[in-house]
Design a protein around this motif. Sequence first.
Motif, PDB file in Angstrom:
ATOM      1  N   GLU A 121     -16.154  31.669  25.222  1.00  0.00           N
ATOM      2  CA  GLU A 121     -16.310  33.104  25.035  1.00  0.00           C
ATOM      3  C   GLU A 121     -16.388  33.462  23.554  1.00  0.00           C
ATOM      4  OE1 GLU A 121     -13.195  35.165  27.000  1.00  0.00           O
ATOM      5  OE2 GLU A 121     -13.884  34.658  29.020  1.00  0.00           O
ATOM      6  N   GLY A 122     -15.510  32.869  22.750  1.00  0.00           N
ATOM      7  CA  GLY A 122     -15.520  33.161  21.319  1.00  0.00           C
ATOM      8  C   GLY A 122     -16.818  32.743  20.652  1.00  0.00           C
ATOM      9  N   SER A 123     -17.375  31.595  21.057  1.00  0.00           N
ATOM     10  CA  SER A 123     -18.640  31.127  20.478  1.00  0.00           C
ATOM     11  C   SER A 123     -19.785  32.078  20.814  1.00  0.00           C
ATOM     12  CB  SER A 123     -18.955  29.718  20.981  1.00  0.00           C
ATOM     13  OG  SER A 123     -20.195  29.271  20.487  1.00  0.00           O
ATOM     14  N   ILE A 124     -19.847  32.505  22.075  1.00  0.00           N
ATOM     15  CA  ILE A 124     -20.931  33.407  22.491  1.00  0.00           C
ATOM     16  C   ILE A 124     -20.763  34.778  21.856  1.00  0.00           C
ATOM     17  CG2 ILE A 124     -21.936  34.610  24.476  1.00  0.00           C
ATOM     18  CD1 ILE A 124     -21.404  32.161  26.140  1.00  0.00           C
ATOM     19  N   ARG A 125     -19.543  35.295  21.805  1.00  0.00           N
ATOM     20  CA  ARG A 125     -19.316  36.594  21.194  1.00  0.00           C
ATOM     21  C   ARG A 125     -19.661  36.597  19.712  1.00  0.00           C
ATOM     22  NH1 ARG A 125     -13.544  37.819  24.241  1.00  0.00           N
ATOM     23  NH2 ARG A 125     -14.465  38.662  26.168  1.00  0.00           N
ATOM     24  N   ARG A 140     -31.691  33.963  25.412  1.00  0.00           N
ATOM     25  CA  ARG A 140     -30.872  33.233  26.387  1.00  0.00           C
ATOM     26  C   ARG A 140     -30.796  31.748  26.044  1.00  0.00           C
ATOM     27  NH1 ARG A 140     -29.950  34.346  32.072  1.00  0.00           N
ATOM     28  NH2 ARG A 140     -31.369  36.121  31.817  1.00  0.00           N
ATOM     29  N   ARG A 141     -31.919  31.134  25.753  1.00  0.00           N
ATOM     30  CA  ARG A 141     -31.930  29.700  25.422  1.00  0.00           C
ATOM     31  C   ARG A 141     -31.212  29.447  24.098  1.00  0.00           C
ATOM     32  NH1 ARG A 141     -35.098  25.430  26.956  1.00  0.00           N
ATOM     33  NH2 ARG A 141     -36.395  26.830  28.213  1.00  0.00           N
ATOM     34  N   GLU A 145     -27.971  26.956  23.481  1.00  0.00           N
ATOM     35  CA  GLU A 145     -27.992  25.858  22.521  1.00  0.00           C
ATOM     36  C   GLU A 145     -26.902  26.024  21.468  1.00  0.00           C
ATOM     37  OE1 GLU A 145     -29.708  23.134  22.692  1.00  0.00           O
ATOM     38  OE2 GLU A 145     -30.644  23.788  24.565  1.00  0.00           O
ATOM     39  N   HIS A 146     -26.658  27.264  21.047  1.00  0.00           N
ATOM     40  CA  HIS A 146     -25.610  27.526  20.057  1.00  0.00           C
ATOM     41  C   HIS A 146     -24.240  27.133  20.596  1.00  0.00           C
ATOM     42  CE1 HIS A 146     -23.350  29.631  16.918  1.00  0.00           C
ATOM     43  NE2 HIS A 146     -22.647  30.201  17.892  1.00  0.00           N
ATOM     44  N   VAL A 147     -23.963  27.487  21.833  1.00  0.00           N
ATOM     45  CA  VAL A 147     -22.671  27.162  22.437  1.00  0.00           C
ATOM     46  C   VAL A 147     -22.531  25.647  22.613  1.00  0.00           C
ATOM     47  CG1 VAL A 147     -21.239  27.435  24.491  1.00  0.00           C
ATOM     48  CG2 VAL A 147     -22.480  29.389  23.570  1.00  0.00           C
ATOM     49  N   LYS A 148     -23.574  25.001  23.057  1.00  0.00           N
ATOM     50  CA  LYS A 148     -23.519  23.551  23.273  1.00  0.00           C
ATOM     51  C   LYS A 148     -23.204  22.814  21.978  1.00  0.00           C
ATOM     52  CE  LYS A 148     -26.509  23.008  27.315  1.00  0.00           C
ATOM     53  NZ  LYS A 148     -27.771  22.435  27.820  1.00  0.00           N
ATOM     54  N   GLN A 149     -23.826  23.243  20.884  1.00  0.00           N
ATOM     55  CA  GLN A 149     -23.602  22.563  19.611  1.00  0.00           C
ATOM     56  C   GLN A 149     -22.157  22.707  19.147  1.00  0.00           C
ATOM     57  OE1 GLN A 149     -26.477  24.138  16.877  1.00  0.00           O
ATOM     58  NE2 GLN A 149     -28.223  23.158  17.874  1.00  0.00           N
ATOM     59  N   GLN A 163     -21.638  18.719  29.978  1.00  0.00           N
ATOM     60  CA  GLN A 163     -22.858  18.273  30.657  1.00  0.00           C
ATOM     61  C   GLN A 163     -23.944  19.343  30.625  1.00  0.00           C
ATOM     62  OE1 GLN A 163     -23.312  15.308  31.740  1.00  0.00           O
ATOM     63  NE2 GLN A 163     -21.334  14.398  32.170  1.00  0.00           N
ATOM     64  N   ASP A 164     -23.565  20.570  30.942  1.00  0.00           N
ATOM     65  CA  ASP A 164     -24.571  21.636  31.008  1.00  0.00           C
ATOM     66  C   ASP A 164     -23.873  22.991  30.925  1.00  0.00           C
ATOM     67  OD1 ASP A 164     -27.019  22.840  31.181  1.00  0.00           O
ATOM     68  OD2 ASP A 164     -27.148  22.720  33.364  1.00  0.00           O
ATOM     69  N   LEU A 165     -24.631  23.957  30.408  1.00  0.00           N
ATOM     70  CA  LEU A 165     -24.166  25.345  30.362  1.00  0.00           C
ATOM     71  C   LEU A 165     -25.340  26.232  30.735  1.00  0.00           C
ATOM     72  CD1 LEU A 165     -21.998  27.478  29.649  1.00  0.00           C
ATOM     73  CD2 LEU A 165     -22.895  27.450  27.314  1.00  0.00           C
ATOM     74  N   GLN A 166     -25.194  27.017  31.781  1.00  0.00           N
ATOM     75  CA  GLN A 166     -26.257  27.879  32.258  1.00  0.00           C
ATOM     76  C   GLN A 166     -25.825  29.344  32.177  1.00  0.00           C
ATOM     77  OE1 GLN A 166     -29.325  27.055  33.183  1.00  0.00           O
ATOM     78  NE2 GLN A 166     -29.011  24.839  32.989  1.00  0.00           N
ATOM     79  N   MET A 167     -26.668  30.163  31.524  1.00  0.00           N
ATOM     80  CA  MET A 167     -26.441  31.613  31.515  1.00  0.00           C
ATOM     81  C   MET A 167     -27.125  32.189  32.751  1.00  0.00           C
ATOM     82  SD  MET A 167     -24.610  32.377  28.957  1.00  0.00           S
ATOM     83  CE  MET A 167     -23.974  31.448  27.557  1.00  0.00           C
ATOM     84  N   ASN A 168     -26.353  32.402  33.798  1.00  0.00           N
ATOM     85  CA  ASN A 168     -26.946  32.838  35.067  1.00  0.00           C
ATOM     86  C   ASN A 168     -27.322  34.301  35.075  1.00  0.00           C
ATOM     87  OD1 ASN A 168     -26.594  30.247  36.145  1.00  0.00           O
ATOM     88  ND2 ASN A 168     -24.489  30.711  36.748  1.00  0.00           N
ATOM     89  N   ASP A 169     -26.595  35.123  34.332  1.00  0.00           N
ATOM     90  CA  ASP A 169     -26.871  36.556  34.380  1.00  0.00           C
ATOM     91  C   ASP A 169     -26.437  37.192  33.068  1.00  0.00           C
ATOM     92  OD1 ASP A 169     -27.729  38.948  35.349  1.00  0.00           O
ATOM     93  OD2 ASP A 169     -25.959  39.337  36.585  1.00  0.00           O
TER      94      ASP A 169
END
Length: 311
Positions: A121-125, A140-141, A145-149, A163-169
């Motif tokens: 949450e902190g990374s995305i915010r 969205r992409r 990628e930012h969160v994964k890194q 393994q994976d992170l999907q922004m579903n909505d």
Amino acid sequence: MSSYLLPGIIVLLVLILFTSFVTVQQGSIGVTTIFGKYNRILFPGLNFKIPIIEKVFKRISIQNRSVELEFQAITVDQANVYFKAMLLYSVLNQQEETIKNVAFKFMDERSFMQALVRTIEGSIRGFVATKKQSEVLGLRRDITEHVKQQIDQILEEWGFHLQDLQMNDITFDDAIMRSMAQVVASNNLKAAAENEGQALLITKTKAAEADGNAIKIAAEAERQAAQLRGQGVALFREEVAKGMTMAAKEMQQANLDTSVILFSMWTEAIKHFSENSKGNVIFLDGSSEGMDHTMKQLMSLNKLMDSKQHA
């Protein structure tokens, strides 16, 4: 006395024997401790452990795990953004140091999940806080990628791998969603109007090209027709000249005045005019001076023809 102790001793030995073996399920790895200190790891299957003093501290699943996240962020222009994401992660590998990190970094599974969710949450915010509301949906992409890194490195320190992170909505407040829908609708109307204008322009351009081609074809046909008419008139004049020449020769052989031919042609022309002309009146000079003038012209024409024949 010994008869009373023997059954107890046997029972104790049986208990010790049974507690000396432990089963680890497939997809899991056991971690043991001796007097509260890490001792070793146990792999799937039947394992022997030191009775009484060696305990199975934790069974760690090495299978993939998933968790759904819901949280809110605020853009640089103060718009609320609501995210729904799906996180897929697993233990990094089965090496001893990795398993030790997984087993002892956090007090329990609940503490680990809380730290994981708050970190994501902190990374995305932090990322969304630098973007405008109008940019978020198109990023969205980039957000993923930012969160994964950022998260993958932290998870590896904890013994896990992202393994994976999907922004579903990704949604906004109702007022913003309505305004975005209006913008999309107006852009669609604008695009439709532009397409209609382009179609009309193409239609008119094609019609103009067709008219131009028709005019060119008609002009070419008229040119060819005029050429054919000219050739016809030339042939007609040639035949007339031949006829007049033959008639003049015959009249000379009969000792007749050739001016009669010209007068006959003149009267035939007047007759043709009267029969085929669209007008209602033909003006002729019927005076003696006019007749005399006409006859002089016919005589001059006759002399010209005679001179050409003798030449």
